[in-house]
Design an enzyme around this catalytic site. Structure first.
Site, PDB file in Angstrom:
ATOM      1  N   CYS A  95       0.856  -1.182   0.000  1.00 35.00           N
ATOM      2  CA  CYS A  95       0.000   0.000   0.000  1.00 35.00           C
ATOM      3  C   CYS A  95       0.895   1.236   0.000  1.00 35.00           C
ATOM      4  CB  CYS A  95      -0.881  -0.014   1.244  1.00 35.00           C
ATOM      5  SG  CYS A  95      -1.978   1.401   1.367  1.00 35.00           S
ATOM      6  N   LEU A  96       0.566   2.230  -0.819  1.00 39.98           N
ATOM      7  CA  LEU A  96       1.401   3.434  -0.900  1.00 39.98           C
ATOM      8  C   LEU A  96       1.440   4.179   0.436  1.00 39.98           C
ATOM      9  CD1 LEU A  96       0.401   4.794  -4.437  1.00 39.98           C
ATOM     10  CD2 LEU A  96       2.458   3.513  -3.814  1.00 39.98           C
ATOM     11  N   GLU A 138      -8.691  -0.955  -2.680  1.00 39.04           N
ATOM     12  CA  GLU A 138      -9.046   0.475  -2.700  1.00 39.04           C
ATOM     13  C   GLU A 138     -10.403   0.715  -2.050  1.00 39.04           C
ATOM     14  OE1 GLU A 138      -6.700   2.419  -3.336  1.00 39.04           O
ATOM     15  OE2 GLU A 138      -5.437   0.852  -4.168  1.00 39.04           O
TER      16      GLU A 138
HETATM   17 ZN    ZN Z   1      -3.663   1.036  -0.066  1.00 38.33          ZN
END
Ligand code: ZN
Length: 186
Positions: A95-96, A138
């Site tokens: 995850c960013l 998301e």
């Molecule tokens: Zn994420």
């Protein structure tokens, strides 16, 4: 325009996001900024809360495959996963907002999803495999959930100090981030 990505520990990542109104100001610009931000960070998906905006909007672009076949690229507004089916499968997710941590997460392979695109056309799509996986990740973001919430307590405990370091900004990324517990320089 690239925007900073909010890091683990920020309360905005825990919020159940609000529906987007058709009158939302400069929505197309926000979507375009989200794509710039996601591509710059080499991500395949990005949700609005990750740039600090708690609305039900996320984007996905899985990129072209090895044969150069075009990837799955879509904008999801006010999405609702209506159904999930099939036998759960594991995939090593990242995850960013949680750099340098990847963990196996179990999810069902098929989804039925209702959403609006960026032109406010409504869609009911059946999606399967990797695009479904990215959408589920998301979608969790707009529900205020992270993939780390799906890990066992033991696993999460083992990751706790790494997660704390991310919140404090003790992590290196190639993209700009905003850290909730970073000490301000005086
Ligand atoms: Zn994420």
């Amino acid at each position: 325009m690239k925007l900073p990505i909010v890091a683990y520990g920020d309360p905005v990542l825990k919020k159940v996001c609000k529906n987007v109104e058709q009158t939302y100001p400069d929505l197309k610009q926000l979507i375009s900024d989200m794509f710039d931000t996601m591509y710059a960070a080499s991500g395949v998906g990005l949700a609005a809360p990750q740039i600090g905006v708690p609305i039900r909007l996320f984007i996905v672009d899985t990129g072209a495959d090895e044969d150069g076949k075009e990837g799955f690229k879509k904008v999801f507004i006010n999405a609702e996963i209506v159904d999930e089916s099939g036998v759960e499968w594991a995939f090593n997710e990242g995850c960013l907002s949680i750099p340098d941590i990847r963990e196996d997460v179990m999810r069902k392979p098929n989804i039925l999803i209702k959403y609006f695109d960026e032109d406010w056309n409504i869609h009911h799509d059946k999606i399967t495999g990797m695009p479904a996986r990215v959408i589920q990740h998301e979608y969790d973001h707009i529900e205020g959930k992270l993939f780390t919430d799906k890990l066992s307590l033991l696993r999460k405990r083992m990751l706790q100090s790494k997660l704390d370091n991310i919140s404090k900004g003790n992590v290196h990324t190639e993209y700009k981030m905003r850290f909730p517990k970073k000490k301000k320089k005086r």
